[in-house]
Write an enzyme that holds these catalytic residues in place. Structure first.
Site, PDB file in Angstrom:
ATOM      1  N   CYS A 264      44.627  48.030  35.364  1.00 45.04           N
ATOM      2  CA  CYS A 264      45.892  48.490  35.359  1.00 45.04           C
ATOM      3  C   CYS A 264      47.173  47.774  34.332  1.00 45.04           C
ATOM      4  O   CYS A 264      48.631  47.948  34.699  1.00 45.04           O
ATOM      5  CB  CYS A 264      45.843  46.884  36.468  1.00 45.04           C
TER       6      CYS A 264
ATOM      7  N   HIS B 155      53.578  45.280  37.504  1.00 44.23           N
ATOM      8  CA  HIS B 155      52.889  46.398  38.409  1.00 44.23           C
ATOM      9  C   HIS B 155      52.653  45.596  39.423  1.00 44.23           C
ATOM     10  O   HIS B 155      52.590  44.830  39.579  1.00 44.23           O
ATOM     11  CB  HIS B 155      50.975  45.618  37.261  1.00 44.23           C
TER      12      HIS B 155
ATOM     13  N   ASN C  92      48.652  50.659  44.571  1.00 46.57           N
ATOM     14  CA  ASN C  92      48.059  49.596  43.437  1.00 46.57           C
ATOM     15  C   ASN C  92      47.634  51.923  43.105  1.00 46.57           C
ATOM     16  O   ASN C  92      46.845  51.619  43.257  1.00 46.57           O
ATOM     17  CB  ASN C  92      47.696  49.374  43.270  1.00 46.57           C
TER      18      ASN C  92
HETATM   19  O1  UT7 Z   1      45.596  45.684  40.314  1.00 40.27           O
HETATM   20  C1  UT7 Z   1      44.567  45.320  39.965  1.00 40.27           C
HETATM   21  C2  UT7 Z   1      44.631  44.041  39.925  1.00 40.27           C
HETATM   22  N1  UT7 Z   1      44.166  43.775  41.404  1.00 40.27           N
HETATM   23  C3  UT7 Z   1      45.103  43.084  42.311  1.00 40.27           C
HETATM   24  O2  UT7 Z   1      46.032  41.797  41.869  1.00 40.27           O
HETATM   25  C4  UT7 Z   1      44.197  42.058  43.890  1.00 40.27           C
HETATM   26  C5  UT7 Z   1      44.743  40.835  43.876  1.00 40.27           C
HETATM   27  N2  UT7 Z   1      43.863  40.095  45.118  1.00 40.27           N
HETATM   28  C6  UT7 Z   1      44.339  40.516  46.791  1.00 40.27           C
HETATM   29  O3  UT7 Z   1      45.371  41.479  46.276  1.00 40.27           O
HETATM   30  C7  UT7 Z   1      44.029  40.414  47.682  1.00 40.27           C
HETATM   31  O4  UT7 Z   1      43.033  39.763  47.312  1.00 40.27           O
HETATM   32  C8  UT7 Z   1      43.921  41.135  48.418  1.00 40.27           C
HETATM   33  C9  UT7 Z   1      44.966  41.857  49.095  1.00 40.27           C
HETATM   34  C10 UT7 Z   1      42.459  41.820  48.095  1.00 40.27           C
HETATM   35  C11 UT7 Z   1      43.013  40.201  50.278  1.00 40.27           C
HETATM   36  O5  UT7 Z   1      43.245  39.644  50.475  1.00 40.27           O
HETATM   37  P1  UT7 Z   1      43.449  38.348  50.864  1.00 40.27           P
HETATM   38  O6  UT7 Z   1      44.415  37.077  51.258  1.00 40.27           O
HETATM   39  O7  UT7 Z   1      42.310  37.335  49.494  1.00 40.27           O
HETATM   40  O8  UT7 Z   1      42.840  38.008  52.064  1.00 40.27           O
HETATM   41  P2  UT7 Z   1      40.865  37.791  51.801  1.00 40.27           P
HETATM   42  O9  UT7 Z   1      39.640  39.110  50.756  1.00 40.27           O
HETATM   43  O10 UT7 Z   1      40.673  36.466  52.021  1.00 40.27           O
HETATM   44  O11 UT7 Z   1      40.093  38.181  53.147  1.00 40.27           O
HETATM   45  C12 UT7 Z   1      40.911  38.139  54.476  1.00 40.27           C
HETATM   46  C13 UT7 Z   1      40.503  38.076  55.808  1.00 40.27           C
HETATM   47  C14 UT7 Z   1      38.462  38.493  55.792  1.00 40.27           C
HETATM   48  O12 UT7 Z   1      38.242  38.386  56.919  1.00 40.27           O
HETATM   49  P3  UT7 Z   1      37.484  37.026  57.135  1.00 40.27           P
HETATM   50  O13 UT7 Z   1      35.833  36.317  55.983  1.00 40.27           O
HETATM   51  O14 UT7 Z   1      38.436  36.168  56.832  1.00 40.27           O
HETATM   52  O15 UT7 Z   1      37.156  36.879  58.493  1.00 40.27           O
HETATM   53  C15 UT7 Z   1      38.470  39.831  55.780  1.00 40.27           C
HETATM   54  O16 UT7 Z   1      36.831  40.515  55.844  1.00 40.27           O
HETATM   55  O17 UT7 Z   1      40.674  39.758  55.578  1.00 40.27           O
HETATM   56  C16 UT7 Z   1      39.786  40.499  56.317  1.00 40.27           C
HETATM   57  N3  UT7 Z   1      39.936  42.245  55.717  1.00 40.27           N
HETATM   58  C17 UT7 Z   1      40.504  43.072  56.269  1.00 40.27           C
HETATM   59  N4  UT7 Z   1      40.585  42.867  57.490  1.00 40.27           N
HETATM   60  C18 UT7 Z   1      41.674  43.812  57.617  1.00 40.27           C
HETATM   61  C19 UT7 Z   1      39.839  41.694  54.029  1.00 40.27           C
HETATM   62  N5  UT7 Z   1      39.767  43.810  54.048  1.00 40.27           N
HETATM   63  C20 UT7 Z   1      40.817  44.051  54.738  1.00 40.27           C
HETATM   64  C21 UT7 Z   1      41.594  44.717  55.879  1.00 40.27           C
HETATM   65  N6  UT7 Z   1      41.549  45.212  56.780  1.00 40.27           N
HETATM   66  N7  UT7 Z   1      41.378  46.252  55.420  1.00 40.27           N
END
Ligand code: UT7
Length: 325
Positions: A115, A252, A282
């Site tokens: 990225c 980004h 992204n």
């Molecule tokens: O470009 C390269 C750099 N990349 C990035 O900058 C990405 C950086 N990370 C992020 O943007 C965030 O961490 C994410 C958007 C990927 C995830 O957000 P988060 O607030 O960190 O959520 P999480 O990973 O802690 O997930 C929370 C919950 C989980 O469920 P439980 O375990 O709390 O029951 C996941 O299973 O959300 C669930 N989950 C979803 N639910 C519905 C994960 N993906 C999804 C989804 N739809 N697509």
């Protein structure tokens, strides 16, 4: 005393025709528009058609940038294509772009910093232009991340999109004052200790397959805001500019929460932030030039404006660049 600077002559971009909304994704994985919008700010993304290659996207963006810059492709003697999703393992997709544009001189190569690729690409082109090795460059970010996504993994497949953006940069003598146009500084960073937090689980030398993107999203998120703000503070220290001096912040486009958090920590006013993650998702190395092109074409970014670019991604890699447009 005059100085040589790499001045941006024009920009362009290209998005594949196929638009995929969050609601469309609910038919593939267990997710919802509400979750995706709340956690990321993404509403829709473009996905390349079957047979539409990264170099095809790059060629379209490059042609648009050449037209915007009002220069002929034959005047280009350097093509730097930032991508992590090349057409083939080799040759570089940059040479496919070069051939499609009918250019047979100079150099064309791919650059892989995920990225952060576009910021790395601008910095690399700037070094070659200012050293007098090349005179006029196309810097392109082009990606087809849809091809390396695991479409059964809801934690990653909802985040990314395909697209391309490009700028034309030219070595020009500038007066050496605060009004100089061009790339004023670029700072690049990486820390390979984090290489397993955002990676593709395949490759020519490891599995002999293309592989799929894997990410520890929370870990990436945690690292991103600190890394971005640190490197931008270095840019401010290096140039003497502050957040108040900026006309535009073009980060980004990975996650609206990361962008808002970084801008807030740096004291950059929300109205100066260019946000396209809602419409593009992204697009990795393509995200900054896509966002730049949107803000230039809608009249926000104008000649003479001070524009801060920033990116962070797999590796981890990160970096920032300050440009007087
Ligand atoms: O470009 C390269 C750099 N990349 C990035 O900058 C990405 C950086 N990370 C992020 O943007 C965030 O961490 C994410 C958007 C990927 C995830 O957000 P988060 O607030 O960190 O959520 P999480 O990973 O802690 O997930 C929370 C919950 C989980 O469920 P439980 O375990 O709390 O029951 C996941 O299973 O959300 C669930 N989950 C979803 N639910 C519905 C994960 N993906 C999804 C989804 N739809 N697509």
């Amino acid at each position: 005393m005059t100085v040589t600077r790499s001045v941006v002559l024009g920009c362009g971009s290209y998005l594949p025709a196929r638009l995929v909304t969050n609601d469309d994704l609910t038919k593939i994985v267990e997710t919802s528009d509400e979750w995706i919008v709340q956690r990321t700010g993404i509403r829709e993304r473009h996905i390349a058609a079957d047979g539409e290659l990264t170099s095809d996207l790059g060629v379209a963006a490059a042609r648009a940038a050449l037209a915007d810059a009002k220069v002929d492709g034959q005047s280009i003697d350097l093509i730097v294509l930032a991508t992590s999703t090349p057409d083939n393992t080799f040759p570089a997709s940059a040479v496919a772009v070069q051939a499609a544009l009918g250019i047979t001189r100079g150099a064309a190569f791919d650059l892989q910093a995920v990225c952060s690729g576009f910021v790395y690409g601008m910095a690399t082109a700037d070094g070659l232009l200012r050293a007098g090795v090349h005179q006029r460059a196309l810097v392109i970010g082009a990606e087809t991340f849809s091809r390396i996504l695991d479409w059964t993994d809801r934690s990653t497949c909802v985040l990314f999109g395909d697209g391309a953006g490009a700028v034309v940069m030219e070595a020009q003598q500038q007066a050496g004052t605060r009004e100089d146009r061009g790339l004023l500084t670029a700072h690049l960073r990486s820390d390979g200790r984090h290489k397993k937090k955002l990676y593709v689980d395949g490759g020519p030398s490891s599995t002999g397959t293309v592989g799929h993107l894997r990410m520890e999203g929370k870990e990436v998120f945690r690292f991103a805001v600190g890394a971005i703000t640190d490197v931008i503070k270095d840019v401010f220290r290096d140039t003497g500019y502050t957040a108040d001096d900026l006309d535009w912040f073009v980060p980004h486009q990975a996650n609206k929460r990361i962008i808002d958090g970084s801008a807030h920590k740096l004291g950059i006013a929300p109205e100066k932030v260019v946000m396209t993650v809602d419409r593009h998702g992204n697009t990795s190395a393509a995200s900054i030039p896509l966002a730049l092109d949107v803000a230039v074409k809608d009249g926000r970014i104008k000649r003479g404006d001070l524009v801060l670019l920033e990116a962070m991604g797999g590796g981890f890699t990160w970096g920032a660049a300050l440009v007087r447009w």
